[in-house]
Design a protein around this motif. Structure first.
Motif, PDB file in Angstrom:
ATOM      1  N   VAL A   5     -34.801  21.253   7.156  1.00 49.58           N
ATOM      2  CA  VAL A   5     -34.939  21.226   8.740  1.00 49.58           C
ATOM      3  C   VAL A   5     -36.219  22.114   8.662  1.00 49.58           C
ATOM      4  CG1 VAL A   5     -33.973  22.420  10.615  1.00 49.58           C
ATOM      5  CG2 VAL A   5     -32.414  21.515   8.823  1.00 49.58           C
ATOM      6  N   GLU A   6     -37.117  21.397   9.748  1.00 46.12           N
ATOM      7  CA  GLU A   6     -38.354  21.749  10.098  1.00 46.12           C
ATOM      8  C   GLU A   6     -38.188  22.591  11.349  1.00 46.12           C
ATOM      9  OE1 GLU A   6     -39.623  17.635   8.649  1.00 46.12           O
ATOM     10  OE2 GLU A   6     -37.957  18.484   9.802  1.00 46.12           O
ATOM     11  N   SER A   7     -39.109  23.414  11.436  1.00 47.34           N
ATOM     12  CA  SER A   7     -39.227  24.172  12.879  1.00 47.34           C
ATOM     13  C   SER A   7     -40.720  24.811  13.265  1.00 47.34           C
ATOM     14  CB  SER A   7     -38.120  25.120  13.013  1.00 47.34           C
ATOM     15  OG  SER A   7     -38.485  26.198  12.041  1.00 47.34           O
ATOM     16  N   GLY A   8     -40.975  24.898  14.348  1.00 41.02           N
ATOM     17  CA  GLY A   8     -41.939  25.423  14.601  1.00 41.02           C
ATOM     18  C   GLY A   8     -43.062  24.507  15.443  1.00 41.02           C
ATOM     19  N   SER A  17     -53.265  27.761  16.966  1.00 45.36           N
ATOM     20  CA  SER A  17     -52.929  27.762  15.726  1.00 45.36           C
ATOM     21  C   SER A  17     -51.167  27.491  15.823  1.00 45.36           C
ATOM     22  CB  SER A  17     -52.889  29.086  14.987  1.00 45.36           C
ATOM     23  OG  SER A  17     -54.217  29.336  14.815  1.00 45.36           O
ATOM     24  N   LEU A  18     -50.471  26.965  14.921  1.00 45.58           N
ATOM     25  CA  LEU A  18     -49.057  26.762  14.663  1.00 45.58           C
ATOM     26  C   LEU A  18     -48.782  26.971  13.276  1.00 45.58           C
ATOM     27  CD1 LEU A  18     -48.276  23.688  17.201  1.00 45.58           C
ATOM     28  CD2 LEU A  18     -47.475  26.174  17.359  1.00 45.58           C
ATOM     29  N   SER A  19     -47.599  27.587  13.255  1.00 42.89           N
ATOM     30  CA  SER A  19     -46.850  27.546  11.871  1.00 42.89           C
ATOM     31  C   SER A  19     -45.625  26.995  11.806  1.00 42.89           C
ATOM     32  CB  SER A  19     -46.775  29.186  11.658  1.00 42.89           C
ATOM     33  OG  SER A  19     -46.063  29.258  10.243  1.00 42.89           O
ATOM     34  N   LEU A  20     -45.417  25.987  10.748  1.00 38.70           N
ATOM     35  CA  LEU A  20     -44.373  25.188  10.708  1.00 38.70           C
ATOM     36  C   LEU A  20     -43.538  25.747   9.511  1.00 38.70           C
ATOM     37  CD1 LEU A  20     -45.580  21.581  11.036  1.00 38.70           C
ATOM     38  CD2 LEU A  20     -44.992  23.046  12.727  1.00 38.70           C
ATOM     39  N   SER A  21     -42.241  25.732   9.687  1.00 39.81           N
ATOM     40  CA  SER A  21     -41.207  26.089   8.526  1.00 39.81           C
ATOM     41  C   SER A  21     -40.480  24.985   8.107  1.00 39.81           C
ATOM     42  CB  SER A  21     -40.432  27.335   8.866  1.00 39.81           C
ATOM     43  OG  SER A  21     -41.011  28.373   9.034  1.00 39.81           O
ATOM     44  N   GLY A  65     -59.276  23.926   4.653  1.00 41.45           N
ATOM     45  CA  GLY A  65     -59.989  25.068   5.417  1.00 41.45           C
ATOM     46  C   GLY A  65     -59.321  25.320   6.685  1.00 41.45           C
ATOM     47  N   ARG A  66     -58.373  24.575   7.208  1.00 37.86           N
ATOM     48  CA  ARG A  66     -57.743  24.823   8.510  1.00 37.86           C
ATOM     49  C   ARG A  66     -56.146  24.841   8.469  1.00 37.86           C
ATOM     50  NH1 ARG A  66     -57.250  21.091  12.526  1.00 37.86           N
ATOM     51  NH2 ARG A  66     -57.591  19.401  10.959  1.00 37.86           N
ATOM     52  N   PHE A  67     -55.599  24.246   7.278  1.00 36.18           N
ATOM     53  CA  PHE A  67     -54.206  24.278   7.315  1.00 36.18           C
ATOM     54  C   PHE A  67     -53.878  24.870   5.833  1.00 36.18           C
ATOM     55  CE2 PHE A  67     -52.771  20.032   9.652  1.00 36.18           C
ATOM     56  CZ  PHE A  67     -53.491  20.613  10.613  1.00 36.18           C
ATOM     57  N   THR A  68     -53.098  25.847   5.618  1.00 37.32           N
ATOM     58  CA  THR A  68     -52.344  26.428   4.454  1.00 37.32           C
ATOM     59  C   THR A  68     -50.948  26.184   4.308  1.00 37.32           C
ATOM     60  OG1 THR A  68     -54.117  28.245   4.834  1.00 37.32           O
ATOM     61  CG2 THR A  68     -52.354  28.564   3.201  1.00 37.32           C
ATOM     62  N   ILE A  69     -50.746  25.815   3.090  1.00 42.10           N
ATOM     63  CA  ILE A  69     -49.401  25.428   2.611  1.00 42.10           C
ATOM     64  C   ILE A  69     -48.834  26.581   1.825  1.00 42.10           C
ATOM     65  CG2 ILE A  69     -50.105  23.937   0.757  1.00 42.10           C
ATOM     66  CD1 ILE A  69     -47.329  22.228   1.060  1.00 42.10           C
ATOM     67  N   GLY A  78     -40.507  26.251   2.947  1.00 43.69           N
ATOM     68  CA  GLY A  78     -41.881  25.973   2.702  1.00 43.69           C
ATOM     69  C   GLY A  78     -42.580  26.126   4.019  1.00 43.69           C
ATOM     70  N   TYR A  79     -43.782  26.229   4.037  1.00 37.41           N
ATOM     71  CA  TYR A  79     -44.519  26.660   5.289  1.00 37.41           C
ATOM     72  C   TYR A  79     -45.624  25.891   5.458  1.00 37.41           C
ATOM     73  CZ  TYR A  79     -41.528  30.624   5.131  1.00 37.41           C
ATOM     74  OH  TYR A  79     -40.541  31.703   5.033  1.00 37.41           O
ATOM     75  N   LEU A  80     -46.255  25.487   6.607  1.00 39.60           N
ATOM     76  CA  LEU A  80     -47.299  24.880   6.858  1.00 39.60           C
ATOM     77  C   LEU A  80     -48.112  25.824   8.052  1.00 39.60           C
ATOM     78  CD1 LEU A  80     -49.388  22.551   6.070  1.00 39.60           C
ATOM     79  CD2 LEU A  80     -48.747  21.327   7.793  1.00 39.60           C
ATOM     80  N   GLN A  81     -49.164  26.681   7.509  1.00 44.69           N
ATOM     81  CA  GLN A  81     -50.031  27.261   8.694  1.00 44.69           C
ATOM     82  C   GLN A  81     -51.082  26.229   9.033  1.00 44.69           C
ATOM     83  OE1 GLN A  81     -49.315  30.411  10.091  1.00 44.69           O
ATOM     84  NE2 GLN A  81     -51.015  29.965  11.485  1.00 44.69           N
TER      85      GLN A  81
END
Length: 120
Positions: A5-8, A17-21, A65-69, A78-81
């Protein structure tokens, strides 16, 4: 039964900026690679980033350089910043993971997707 289940997701202005979980739940014996994909309207689903069980990461060139997993193995999450977002990052973002749910082998699981919209 395993679920991802994703969120964010949401609406953000360009440069923001957004952070996904992505939370994996159910009977889980182990998670191997975790990945993020995205699909923009009228386009094919595109791989963005991978984080392996040992923490090694790989990125699509356009998001480097823009996204961080990242991942929290204790929380099966898991996360995606995402930062410096651009209008072309607008898409539905999907989480994918290789999960051992039966104790014998790994299977592919996908989340339902979360919309990210970047306004100019």
């Amino acid at each position: 039964q395993v679920q991802l289940v994703e969120s964010g997701g949401g609406l953000v202005q360009a440069g923001g900026s957004l952070s996904l979980s992505c939370v994996a739940s159910g009977s889980i014996f182990g998670i191997r690679d975790m990945e993020w994909y995205r699909q923009a309207p009228g386009k094919q689903r595109e791989w963005i980033a991978t984080i392996m069980s040992d923490g090694n990461t790989e990125y699509l060139d356009s998001v480097k350089g823009r996204f961080t997993i990242s991942r929290d193995n204790a929380r099966n999450t898991g996360y995606l910043q995402m930062s410096s977002l651009k209008p072309e990052d607008t898409a539905v973002y999907y989480c994918y993971a290789q999960i051992n749910s039966l104790g014998s082998f790994y299977s592919d699981f996908w989340g339902q997707g979360t919309q990210v919209t970047v306004s100019s």
